[in-house]
Design a protein around this motif. Structure first.
Motif, PDB file in Angstrom:
ATOM      1  N   HIS A  84      56.239  68.752  56.940  1.00  0.00           N
ATOM      2  CA  HIS A  84      56.489  69.251  55.594  1.00  0.00           C
ATOM      3  C   HIS A  84      55.842  70.578  55.192  1.00  0.00           C
ATOM      4  CE1 HIS A  84      57.934  69.189  51.531  1.00  0.00           C
ATOM      5  NE2 HIS A  84      56.726  69.197  51.050  1.00  0.00           N
ATOM      6  N   PRO A  85      54.558  70.838  55.422  1.00  0.00           N
ATOM      7  CA  PRO A  85      54.048  72.123  54.935  1.00  0.00           C
ATOM      8  C   PRO A  85      54.599  73.287  55.753  1.00  0.00           C
ATOM      9  CG  PRO A  85      52.334  70.976  56.148  1.00  0.00           C
ATOM     10  CD  PRO A  85      53.518  70.051  56.070  1.00  0.00           C
ATOM     11  N   PRO A  86      54.556  74.488  55.180  1.00  0.00           N
ATOM     12  CA  PRO A  86      54.973  75.655  55.959  1.00  0.00           C
ATOM     13  C   PRO A  86      54.160  75.762  57.244  1.00  0.00           C
ATOM     14  CG  PRO A  86      54.629  76.251  53.672  1.00  0.00           C
ATOM     15  CD  PRO A  86      54.116  74.846  53.837  1.00  0.00           C
ATOM     16  N   VAL A  87      54.802  76.270  58.279  1.00  0.00           N
ATOM     17  CA  VAL A  87      54.129  76.495  59.560  1.00  0.00           C
ATOM     18  C   VAL A  87      54.083  78.001  59.756  1.00  0.00           C
ATOM     19  CG1 VAL A  87      54.205  76.100  62.040  1.00  0.00           C
ATOM     20  CG2 VAL A  87      54.918  74.283  60.472  1.00  0.00           C
ATOM     21  N   LEU A  88      52.879  78.550  59.723  1.00  0.00           N
ATOM     22  CA  LEU A  88      52.675  79.996  59.756  1.00  0.00           C
ATOM     23  C   LEU A  88      51.975  80.370  61.058  1.00  0.00           C
ATOM     24  CD1 LEU A  88      51.367  80.279  56.088  1.00  0.00           C
ATOM     25  CD2 LEU A  88      53.735  80.385  56.884  1.00  0.00           C
ATOM     26  N   VAL A  89      52.731  80.969  61.973  1.00  0.00           N
ATOM     27  CA  VAL A  89      52.192  81.338  63.286  1.00  0.00           C
ATOM     28  C   VAL A  89      52.151  82.858  63.358  1.00  0.00           C
ATOM     29  CG1 VAL A  89      52.453  81.097  65.773  1.00  0.00           C
ATOM     30  CG2 VAL A  89      53.184  79.247  64.269  1.00  0.00           C
ATOM     31  N   ALA A  90      50.991  83.397  63.123  1.00  0.00           N
ATOM     32  CA  ALA A  90      50.826  84.851  63.050  1.00  0.00           C
ATOM     33  C   ALA A  90      50.817  85.518  64.420  1.00  0.00           C
ATOM     34  CB  ALA A  90      49.545  85.200  62.301  1.00  0.00           C
ATOM     35  N   ASP A  91      50.617  84.732  65.489  1.00  0.00           N
ATOM     36  CA  ASP A  91      50.575  85.315  66.832  1.00  0.00           C
ATOM     37  C   ASP A  91      50.965  84.259  67.868  1.00  0.00           C
ATOM     38  OD1 ASP A  91      50.079  86.674  69.188  1.00  0.00           O
ATOM     39  OD2 ASP A  91      48.064  87.325  68.621  1.00  0.00           O
ATOM     40  N   LEU A  92      52.150  84.421  68.449  1.00  0.00           N
ATOM     41  CA  LEU A  92      52.620  83.468  69.466  1.00  0.00           C
ATOM     42  C   LEU A  92      51.826  83.546  70.763  1.00  0.00           C
ATOM     43  CD1 LEU A  92      56.491  83.516  69.013  1.00  0.00           C
ATOM     44  CD2 LEU A  92      54.959  81.585  68.679  1.00  0.00           C
ATOM     45  N   HIS A  93      51.029  84.592  70.930  1.00  0.00           N
ATOM     46  CA  HIS A  93      50.184  84.707  72.120  1.00  0.00           C
ATOM     47  C   HIS A  93      48.979  83.772  72.067  1.00  0.00           C
ATOM     48  CE1 HIS A  93      52.199  88.690  72.473  1.00  0.00           C
ATOM     49  NE2 HIS A  93      52.173  88.350  73.748  1.00  0.00           N
ATOM     50  N   LEU A 122      62.205  70.247  51.800  1.00  0.00           N
ATOM     51  CA  LEU A 122      62.601  68.968  52.372  1.00  0.00           C
ATOM     52  C   LEU A 122      62.920  67.939  51.306  1.00  0.00           C
ATOM     53  CD1 LEU A 122      59.897  68.826  55.165  1.00  0.00           C
ATOM     54  CD2 LEU A 122      62.226  69.661  55.333  1.00  0.00           C
ATOM     55  N   HIS A 123      63.761  66.974  51.696  1.00  0.00           N
ATOM     56  CA  HIS A 123      64.154  65.884  50.811  1.00  0.00           C
ATOM     57  C   HIS A 123      63.890  64.573  51.525  1.00  0.00           C
ATOM     58  CE1 HIS A 123      66.115  68.766  48.181  1.00  0.00           C
ATOM     59  NE2 HIS A 123      66.555  69.343  49.266  1.00  0.00           N
ATOM     60  N   GLY A 124      63.369  63.599  50.800  1.00  0.00           N
ATOM     61  CA  GLY A 124      63.107  62.283  51.376  1.00  0.00           C
ATOM     62  C   GLY A 124      61.631  62.069  51.590  1.00  0.00           C
ATOM     63  N   PRO A 125      61.239  60.809  51.745  1.00  0.00           N
ATOM     64  CA  PRO A 125      59.821  60.484  51.905  1.00  0.00           C
ATOM     65  C   PRO A 125      59.250  60.950  53.236  1.00  0.00           C
ATOM     66  CG  PRO A 125      61.167  58.485  51.759  1.00  0.00           C
ATOM     67  CD  PRO A 125      62.088  59.648  51.661  1.00  0.00           C
ATOM     68  N   PRO A 126      57.967  61.303  53.267  1.00  0.00           N
ATOM     69  CA  PRO A 126      57.332  61.729  54.514  1.00  0.00           C
ATOM     70  C   PRO A 126      57.471  60.670  55.602  1.00  0.00           C
ATOM     71  CG  PRO A 126      55.863  62.082  52.642  1.00  0.00           C
ATOM     72  CD  PRO A 126      57.037  61.297  52.134  1.00  0.00           C
ATOM     73  N   GLY A 127      57.610  61.149  56.839  1.00  0.00           N
ATOM     74  CA  GLY A 127      57.671  60.259  57.988  1.00  0.00           C
ATOM     75  C   GLY A 127      58.995  59.553  58.185  1.00  0.00           C
ATOM     76  N   THR A 128      60.033  59.970  57.441  1.00  0.00           N
ATOM     77  CA  THR A 128      61.321  59.289  57.560  1.00  0.00           C
ATOM     78  C   THR A 128      62.392  60.181  58.177  1.00  0.00           C
ATOM     79  OG1 THR A 128      61.981  59.962  55.335  1.00  0.00           O
ATOM     80  CG2 THR A 128      60.871  57.827  55.549  1.00  0.00           C
ATOM     81  N   GLY A 129      62.012  61.252  58.838  1.00  0.00           N
ATOM     82  CA  GLY A 129      63.008  62.164  59.390  1.00  0.00           C
ATOM     83  C   GLY A 129      63.751  62.864  58.270  1.00  0.00           C
ATOM     84  N   ARG A 130      62.999  63.402  57.341  1.00  0.00           N
ATOM     85  CA  ARG A 130      63.569  64.008  56.145  1.00  0.00           C
ATOM     86  C   ARG A 130      64.578  65.103  56.463  1.00  0.00           C
ATOM     87  NH1 ARG A 130      58.012  65.380  53.342  1.00  0.00           N
ATOM     88  NH2 ARG A 130      57.425  65.648  55.495  1.00  0.00           N
TER      89      ARG A 130
END
Length: 178
Positions: A84-93, A122-130
């Protein structure tokens, strides 16, 4: 950070009557980011099964970045959909990134992608394949997004969600009238 709902509504309304609203919104997001980034928008159904479809892509890195995650079933979008939270990857290295998504990181770097930022709605409860939308920003240089760029991405992600909900409501009305 919560996106000001009114700002997302105004943005969605601007693109609602475009022939391809998702594409129009993604292009507007890329322009708002000063074209320094590529932007992809995916509709995701299930993280565990990597059920995603790309709705729009703008910029040279978006299509390959979206295709990699769709094909491999790993990467920031899949993680954002699952957790659910944003995934912020500032450097793929970075070593942690290579451990987290070994194949994705290697192939994304080979495509010229140096940084990836996934913003889920996202829509739906956490852990349910939202189900939900994931707006992803790809960049050809490492480094974090500025606060303003993150706000821009959040706002466009929420506007895309409103466009999708409007399209679904319209389709529902069409079948009810028939």
């Amino acid at each position: 950070m919560t996106v000001p709902r009114a700002e997302a509504v105004v943005l969605a309304a601007r693109h609602l009557n475009e022939p391809a609203p998702a594409r129009s919104l993604v292009t507007a997001c890329r322009t708002a980011l000063d074209r320094s980034c590529s932007v992809g928008l995916a509709l995701a159904v299930n993280a565990a099964q990597a059920q995603r479809v790309t709705l729009a892509a703008a910029g040279p890195l978006a299509a390959p970045g979206e295709a990699l995650q769709l094909d491999l079933g790993e990467g920031p979008c899949i993680q954002a959909l699952d957790q659910h939270p944003p995934v912020l990857v500032a450097d793929l290295h970075h070593t942690d990134t290579a451990r987290r998504w070994p194949v994705y990181a290697e192939r994304a770097l080979a495509c010229g992608i140096q940084a990836v930022f996934a913003f889920p709605v996202l829509h739906g409860p956490p852990g349910t394949g939202r189900a939900g939308l994931i707006l992803t920003v790809y960049r050809n240089r490492p480094g974090p997004l500025s606060d303003a760029q993150r706000d821009t991405a959040h706002t466009h992600a929420h506007a895309a969600d409103l466009l999708l909900l409007t399209a679904l409501a319209s389709a529902e009305d069409d079948t009810t009238d028939a």
